[in-house]
Every structure is written in C-alpha cells, then in structure tokens.
Design a protein around this motif. Structure first.
Motif: not given
Length: 371
Positions: A245-262
């Motif tokens: 992503a740093d090389d191809q698409f730097p704006t991509a977000e990686f928030p990790g694993s999300l569950f339920e309401d999030r």
C-alpha cells in the motif's frame, strides 16, 4: 420433533472443528437451540500467525476446548486432535458433525467410534477442489476414501457439492448449507448517494495470500478519481500488504479486525464491498449491510451469492477485470443503491444463520434415516 413452530433434532449432537473462530459462535449457539439434548462443540487453538481470533466461550452450546497438535506447514499441513476421542466418549453424541478434512488425523477413529455404535456421522466442508503436483493421484484416492465414510455431506456451496459428487459421493446424500454468520437483517441501512464525494471501497477478512488483497490495492491505484479504501482484518499478510500500500495506494486504511458495532458502522459507511480472492462469509456480512459486491470466482463459495442484480462476479487473479468492474460500479450511483438493496433482500431470504440451521437440520434428518 417440532416445538413452537421450529423443528428440533431429537438427541445429543456433537460437532468437531479444528478451531472455533469468533464469527462462528452465533451459528453454533443458534444450532444448539434446536438440539433437544444439547450440542457440544470440540475445537482447539490455531497455530501462531494464522490471524484467527478464536471464540473464548459459547452461550448456549457446550464448548470443549480441545488440544491441537499442528504438524508441518502447507501444503503438507496435518493436525492431530489428541483428546478428541475422550471428548467423544464423554459427550456420547447421538449424531456427530465433523469437518470433512482428511488432514485431521484423529477424525478417522472418531468416525469409526460412532459407526461402531450405529450412529450417523456427517461431514461438513468446502468441497474437494482438484489437486496438483506430486502425489496428486494418491491424495485424491485418500480424499475419496475419507469423504465416502460419512453418512451425509454438508457442502458450503453448489460447486462444493459438485466436487464431492466427482469423488463418487451420492448426490442424494449431499445438502448445501450456504455458509452464514448472522441472523436475517432487520433493516436496510440508509446510504448517502455517491455524488460529489470519493467512493468508499471496503474489504473485510483475514489478511492472507488467498484473499488477493494485493489485487485490490493495485486496482484502486488505477482508478480516476481514486476511491477511499478500507481493508479490515488481520493476518499473516498484513505487513506485506501495508508495504505494498505504501508503494501502490498510500491512502489505504488498515484499522485491523473490527467486530460488532464497529464493523457494522464501517460497512454502513461504505459504497461497495470487494473480495478479490477466496472466501464467502464477509460477502454475506456486506450483503446484510446492503452493499453491492464485487467478488472473484475463488473457491466456489462466492458463486451462489452474486447475481446480476446485486454485484459482479469476476475471474480469479484478473486485476484488469477488477478495475473494469470497479469503474462500472462507481460510474452509476443510482445502480449501486439498487444493487445494495438486492444484496439485502438475498441476505434476508437465503443467506443467514436461520436458513443455514434449517439445512443442517435437514442433513441430520437425512443422516438419521440412513443409519
């Protein structure tokens, strides 16, 4: 047996898994509700680095925390569940559902234990995709012998059912239960039409090579205007994907694993869901949230989920096809909303844990008739 309008399985049910992921717990509790004498789930822990979040408890079903011994690595991975037999003897189920995976070495003894007592054993699995490489014929013969021990097979998809039939398993003894993780949705989220703002593309799933998230990063980098991209999940490929992503698409977000309401909030804020590789459960979550989907043909579990009304099915590994599907989807905001509504309707009618439980009960009744 029927109670309050819902059919029940009469007796004790046992269910073996290698690992019990968090997302699977609601279904097993839901299944336990229709077992007159209860459900016990046997499952061990994943190996380090797999990126699987195991459930720590079940609310209705009994959860036996098993002991896995992991041997070797892919493509020769094996697992020995060395207290499976003692759990089986202690729970003493009237029927047993097992992962239809010949790599789990203790399964054969468990099948024999049940059959010696005249009790049905059901296999549950993805299918039997073609093998390649050294010893292919030997592995296919072994797989054929293994799956034909089961009284009934529960397949994740129509393609999986066809693969079992190719191993000479009787078609009339196969039940297709589409993999699901949530109850039928109860409301269609309202979405702001895609107009005058950047599109929001979302991926949810374990970050492993077979998901082909690398293709999604490359595809988004070729779009003009570029969308916002959120990649939700964790796993062994996360660091590699973040570097890409740093090389191809730097704006991509990686928030990790999300569950339920999030997780639900993230899905509600997106415009389209993309799965460039194999999988299926996250597709259904996205559909229940009212999202149109772009999905690769992958392992076949996705094929039953996507129609012309709710999304695009593209060839596996084809970044050009993914770019074209994204361009087509994001160029028509009104169509996106209609397709999202169609996804929601499919999740209500066909792809949910109510429908899945009904198919499991059908398989249990079919297995009981054959013993």
């Amino acid at each position: 047996m029927e109670k309050h309008g819902v059919e029940h399985f009469r007796g004790r049910l046992g269910l073996q898994q290698r690992v019990l992921p968090t997302y699977r717990a609601p279904f097993f509790d839901h299944l336990a509700e229709i077992c007159s004498e209860g459900l016990s789930v046997y499952a061990g822990h994943p190996r380090s680095g797999e990126g699987i979040h195991p459930a720590d408890r079940l609310d209705i079903a009994h959860y036996h925390h098993g002991r896995n011994l992991h041997l070797f690595r892919a493509p020769v991975y094996l697992c020995w569940q060395y207290d499976l037999q003692s759990w089986l003897q202690g729970w003493n189920p009237d029927a047993l559902i097992m992962e239809a995976n010949p790599r789990y070495l203790a399964s054969r003894a468990a099948i024999t234990w049940m059959q010696d007592r005249g009790r049905p054993v059901l296999g549950w699995g993805l299918g039997a995709p073609e093998s390649s490489g050294i010893f292919t014929n030997v592995r296919m013969r072994y797989r054929k012998r293994f799956v034909n021990q089961f009284d009934v097979l529960i397949a994740y998809s129509e393609q999986g059912a066809e693969e079992y039939i190719s191993l000479d398993y009787p078609a009339e003894r196969i039940v297709v239960a589409h993999n699901a993780v949530a109850p039928p949705p109860t409301h269609l989220p309202e979405r702001t039409p895609l107009s005058g703002r950047a599109a929001r593309v979302i991926f949810v799933g374990r970050l492993q090579a077979r998901k082909r998230v690398d293709l999604l990063l490359r595809a988004c980098s070729q779009l003009d205007p570029q969308p916002e991209l959120m990649i939700i999940g964790d796993g062994p490929e996360r660091a590699t994907l973040e570097r890409l992503a740093d090389d191809q698409f730097p704006t991509a977000e990686f928030p990790g694993s999300l569950f339920e309401d999030r997780l639900q909030h993230a899905l509600a804020s997106a415009d389209i869901f993309v799965l460039p590789g194999t999988g299926g459960l996250a597709v259904q979550q996205a559909m229940a949230a009212g999202l149109p989907v772009i999905v690769a043909t992958g392992d076949g579990t996705q094929n039953d989920l996507v129609t012309d009304e709710n999304g695009w099915l593209i060839p596996s590994g084809d970044v050009d096809a993914l770019v074209e599907a994204l361009k087509t989807a994001l160029s028509n905001p009104a169509q996106l909303l209609r397709m999202g509504a169609a996804s929601y309707d499919l999740a209500v009618d066909r792809f949910n844990i109510d429908a899945m439980r009904k198919k499991f009960l059908e398989a249990l009744m079919l297995a009981s008739e054959g013993v």
